[in-house]
Design a protein around this motif. Structure first.
Motif, PDB file in Angstrom:
ATOM      1  N   PHE A 187       2.286  23.802  -6.293  1.00 51.42           N
ATOM      2  CA  PHE A 187       2.194  22.459  -6.849  1.00 51.42           C
ATOM      3  C   PHE A 187       1.553  21.576  -5.793  1.00 51.42           C
ATOM      4  O   PHE A 187       1.965  21.579  -4.629  1.00 51.42           O
ATOM      5  CB  PHE A 187       3.584  21.921  -7.203  1.00 51.42           C
ATOM      6  N   THR A 188       0.531  20.818  -6.185  1.00 47.19           N
ATOM      7  CA  THR A 188      -0.104  19.854  -5.285  1.00 47.19           C
ATOM      8  C   THR A 188      -0.181  18.511  -5.988  1.00 47.19           C
ATOM      9  O   THR A 188      -0.301  18.437  -7.212  1.00 47.19           O
ATOM     10  CB  THR A 188      -1.527  20.293  -4.870  1.00 47.19           C
ATOM     11  N   TYR A 189      -0.095  17.469  -5.196  1.00 41.45           N
ATOM     12  CA  TYR A 189      -0.180  16.118  -5.735  1.00 41.45           C
ATOM     13  C   TYR A 189      -0.882  15.237  -4.721  1.00 41.45           C
ATOM     14  O   TYR A 189      -0.626  15.334  -3.520  1.00 41.45           O
ATOM     15  CB  TYR A 189       1.227  15.575  -6.023  1.00 41.45           C
TER      16      TYR A 189
ATOM     17  N   PRO B 143       0.824  -1.203   0.000  1.00 43.21           N
ATOM     18  CA  PRO B 143       0.000   0.000   0.000  1.00 43.21           C
ATOM     19  C   PRO B 143       0.863   1.261   0.000  1.00 43.21           C
ATOM     20  O   PRO B 143       2.041   1.223   0.366  1.00 43.21           O
ATOM     21  CB  PRO B 143      -0.799  -0.114   1.301  1.00 43.21           C
ATOM     22  N   LEU B 144       0.269   2.345  -0.417  1.00 34.88           N
ATOM     23  CA  LEU B 144       0.943   3.641  -0.413  1.00 34.88           C
ATOM     24  C   LEU B 144       1.211   4.059   1.035  1.00 34.88           C
ATOM     25  O   LEU B 144       0.289   4.153   1.849  1.00 34.88           O
ATOM     26  CB  LEU B 144       0.043   4.665  -1.111  1.00 34.88           C
ATOM     27  N   THR B 145       2.495   4.253   1.377  1.00 31.34           N
ATOM     28  CA  THR B 145       2.843   4.624   2.749  1.00 31.34           C
ATOM     29  C   THR B 145       3.558   5.966   2.851  1.00 31.34           C
ATOM     30  O   THR B 145       3.663   6.530   3.931  1.00 31.34           O
ATOM     31  CB  THR B 145       3.744   3.550   3.395  1.00 31.34           C
ATOM     32  N   SER B 146       4.073   6.472   1.719  1.00 27.51           N
ATOM     33  CA  SER B 146       4.801   7.740   1.747  1.00 27.51           C
ATOM     34  C   SER B 146       4.650   8.418   0.396  1.00 27.51           C
ATOM     35  O   SER B 146       4.714   7.765  -0.644  1.00 27.51           O
ATOM     36  CB  SER B 146       6.281   7.474   2.035  1.00 27.51           C
ATOM     37  N   LEU B 147       4.427   9.719   0.430  1.00 26.50           N
ATOM     38  CA  LEU B 147       4.319  10.506  -0.787  1.00 26.50           C
ATOM     39  C   LEU B 147       4.886  11.876  -0.480  1.00 26.50           C
ATOM     40  O   LEU B 147       4.533  12.481   0.531  1.00 26.50           O
ATOM     41  CB  LEU B 147       2.841  10.608  -1.196  1.00 26.50           C
ATOM     42  N   ARG B 148       5.789  12.365  -1.336  1.00 23.21           N
ATOM     43  CA  ARG B 148       6.373  13.684  -1.099  1.00 23.21           C
ATOM     44  C   ARG B 148       6.814  14.343  -2.399  1.00 23.21           C
ATOM     45  O   ARG B 148       7.042  13.670  -3.399  1.00 23.21           O
ATOM     46  CB  ARG B 148       7.541  13.602  -0.132  1.00 23.21           C
ATOM     47  N   VAL B 149       6.900  15.662  -2.363  1.00 22.90           N
ATOM     48  CA  VAL B 149       7.478  16.413  -3.469  1.00 22.90           C
ATOM     49  C   VAL B 149       8.979  16.349  -3.253  1.00 22.90           C
ATOM     50  O   VAL B 149       9.487  16.757  -2.207  1.00 22.90           O
ATOM     51  CB  VAL B 149       6.974  17.874  -3.497  1.00 22.90           C
ATOM     52  N   TYR B 150       9.698  15.807  -4.228  1.00 24.09           N
ATOM     53  CA  TYR B 150      11.104  15.472  -4.041  1.00 24.09           C
ATOM     54  C   TYR B 150      12.067  16.508  -4.607  1.00 24.09           C
ATOM     55  O   TYR B 150      13.076  16.826  -3.993  1.00 24.09           O
ATOM     56  CB  TYR B 150      11.364  14.107  -4.691  1.00 24.09           C
TER      57      TYR B 150
ATOM     58  N   GLY C 173      10.045  29.429 -16.340  1.00 19.89           N
ATOM     59  CA  GLY C 173      10.610  29.521 -17.673  1.00 19.89           C
ATOM     60  C   GLY C 173       9.947  28.555 -18.626  1.00 19.89           C
ATOM     61  O   GLY C 173       8.881  28.006 -18.350  1.00 19.89           O
ATOM     62  N   GLU C 174      10.586  28.359 -19.756  1.00 14.88           N
ATOM     63  CA  GLU C 174      10.020  27.514 -20.810  1.00 14.88           C
ATOM     64  C   GLU C 174       9.785  26.086 -20.331  1.00 14.88           C
ATOM     65  O   GLU C 174       8.786  25.474 -20.677  1.00 14.88           O
ATOM     66  CB  GLU C 174      10.961  27.517 -22.013  1.00 14.88           C
ATOM     67  N   GLU C 175      10.720  25.533 -19.563  1.00 18.12           N
ATOM     68  CA  GLU C 175      10.576  24.173 -19.051  1.00 18.12           C
ATOM     69  C   GLU C 175      10.631  24.173 -17.533  1.00 18.12           C
ATOM     70  O   GLU C 175      11.450  24.871 -16.932  1.00 18.12           O
ATOM     71  CB  GLU C 175      11.711  23.276 -19.551  1.00 18.12           C
ATOM     72  N   MET C 176       9.747  23.383 -16.904  1.00 18.72           N
ATOM     73  CA  MET C 176       9.826  23.152 -15.465  1.00 18.72           C
ATOM     74  C   MET C 176       9.223  21.776 -15.188  1.00 18.72           C
ATOM     75  O   MET C 176       8.127  21.475 -15.638  1.00 18.72           O
ATOM     76  CB  MET C 176       9.084  24.212 -14.655  1.00 18.72           C
ATOM     77  N   TYR C 177       9.992  20.964 -14.482  1.00 18.73           N
ATOM     78  CA  TYR C 177       9.562  19.619 -14.136  1.00 18.73           C
ATOM     79  C   TYR C 177       9.643  19.470 -12.620  1.00 18.73           C
ATOM     80  O   TYR C 177      10.620  19.885 -11.998  1.00 18.73           O
ATOM     81  CB  TYR C 177      10.429  18.569 -14.824  1.00 18.73           C
ATOM     82  N   ILE C 178       8.609  18.863 -12.057  1.00 17.63           N
ATOM     83  CA  ILE C 178       8.552  18.628 -10.620  1.00 17.63           C
ATOM     84  C   ILE C 178       8.513  17.120 -10.415  1.00 17.63           C
ATOM     85  O   ILE C 178       7.792  16.402 -11.120  1.00 17.63           O
ATOM     86  CB  ILE C 178       7.325  19.323 -10.006  1.00 17.63           C
ATOM     87  N   VAL C 179       9.303  16.638  -9.464  1.00 20.12           N
ATOM     88  CA  VAL C 179       9.444  15.204  -9.227  1.00 20.12           C
ATOM     89  C   VAL C 179       8.827  14.860  -7.878  1.00 20.12           C
ATOM     90  O   VAL C 179       9.094  15.521  -6.871  1.00 20.12           O
ATOM     91  CB  VAL C 179      10.934  14.789  -9.234  1.00 20.12           C
ATOM     92  N   THR C 180       7.988  13.816  -7.877  1.00 22.26           N
ATOM     93  CA  THR C 180       7.434  13.302  -6.627  1.00 22.26           C
ATOM     94  C   THR C 180       8.011  11.918  -6.372  1.00 22.26           C
ATOM     95  O   THR C 180       8.454  11.235  -7.301  1.00 22.26           O
ATOM     96  CB  THR C 180       5.891  13.219  -6.685  1.00 22.26           C
TER      97      THR C 180
END
Length: 190
Positions: A169-171, A76-83, A109-116
């Motif tokens: 940013f929300t996830y 099961p999902l036990t941890s979730l975070r914006v990394y 800017g032109e590119e932005m990526y967010i990692v979870t």
């Protein structure tokens, strides 16, 4: 290792600051982003999980994943975070502390990526990533194995917030199995 990492950062900086971007160069950019994060994230993961590794998923035509054996129900999902986040304005990964609420660096800017980062498994249909209240797409994910047993324990996921200068940013995601909990994380991106 540091020389190789420096070369990747320099290449990434040059690539992100170059003018117009074609579809194939966007794919190359994402590949560079992924490699850079993998190199640095693995070192960070191994501080907490010494046997941690990424699992390359080669999906066959029948949907099976080569090299991965089904061992029973998914955890099961036990941890979730914006990394982390990376962008044209700040072309290197900014890694976020566990309880950090706002990025330190100025992104956008032109590119932005967010990692979870997720530990456990979430339902595909339950994942919702938003920037300033608008849904943003997932570009890719990378399976992680925390203890070296070749069983996927979680995922890093890349979200495309390109075109945004800043914002919230929300996830959120819901576990694929019991207890079917929903977890969420957020980060104010400067």
């Amino acid at each position: 290792m540091k020389k190789g990492l420096t070369a990747v950062v320099i290449a990434l900086t040059f690539f992100l600051t170059a003018g117009a971007v074609s579809a194939s160069s966007v794919d190359e950019s994402i590949t560079l982003h992924k490699k850079l994060l993998k190199d640095q994230a693995l070192q960070s993961l191994q501080e907490e999980y010494p046997d941690a590794q990424f699992i390359e998923e080669d999906v066959a035509k029948d949907g099976s994943v080569e090299g991965i054996t089904l061992q029973g129900p998914a955890p099961p999902l036990t941890s979730l975070r914006v990394y982390a986040a990376i962008s044209t304005h700040y072309p290197q990964y900014e890694y976020f502390a566990l309880n950090q609420l706002t990025s330190i660096e100025d992104h956008g800017g032109e590119e932005m990526y967010i990692v979870t980062r997720e530990i456990g498994y979430s339902r595909n249909t339950s994942r919702i990533a938003q920037m300033n209240g608008g849904n943003i797409p997932m570009l890719m994910d990378e399976a992680i194995d925390l203890n070296g047993d070749r069983i996927i324990d979680g995922y890093f996921r890349w979200w495309d917030a390109s075109g945004y200068e800043n914002g919230r940013f929300t996830y959120q995601a819901t576990s694929i199995n019991a207890p079917w909990n929903t977890m969420s994380a957020r980060m104010n991106i400067r």
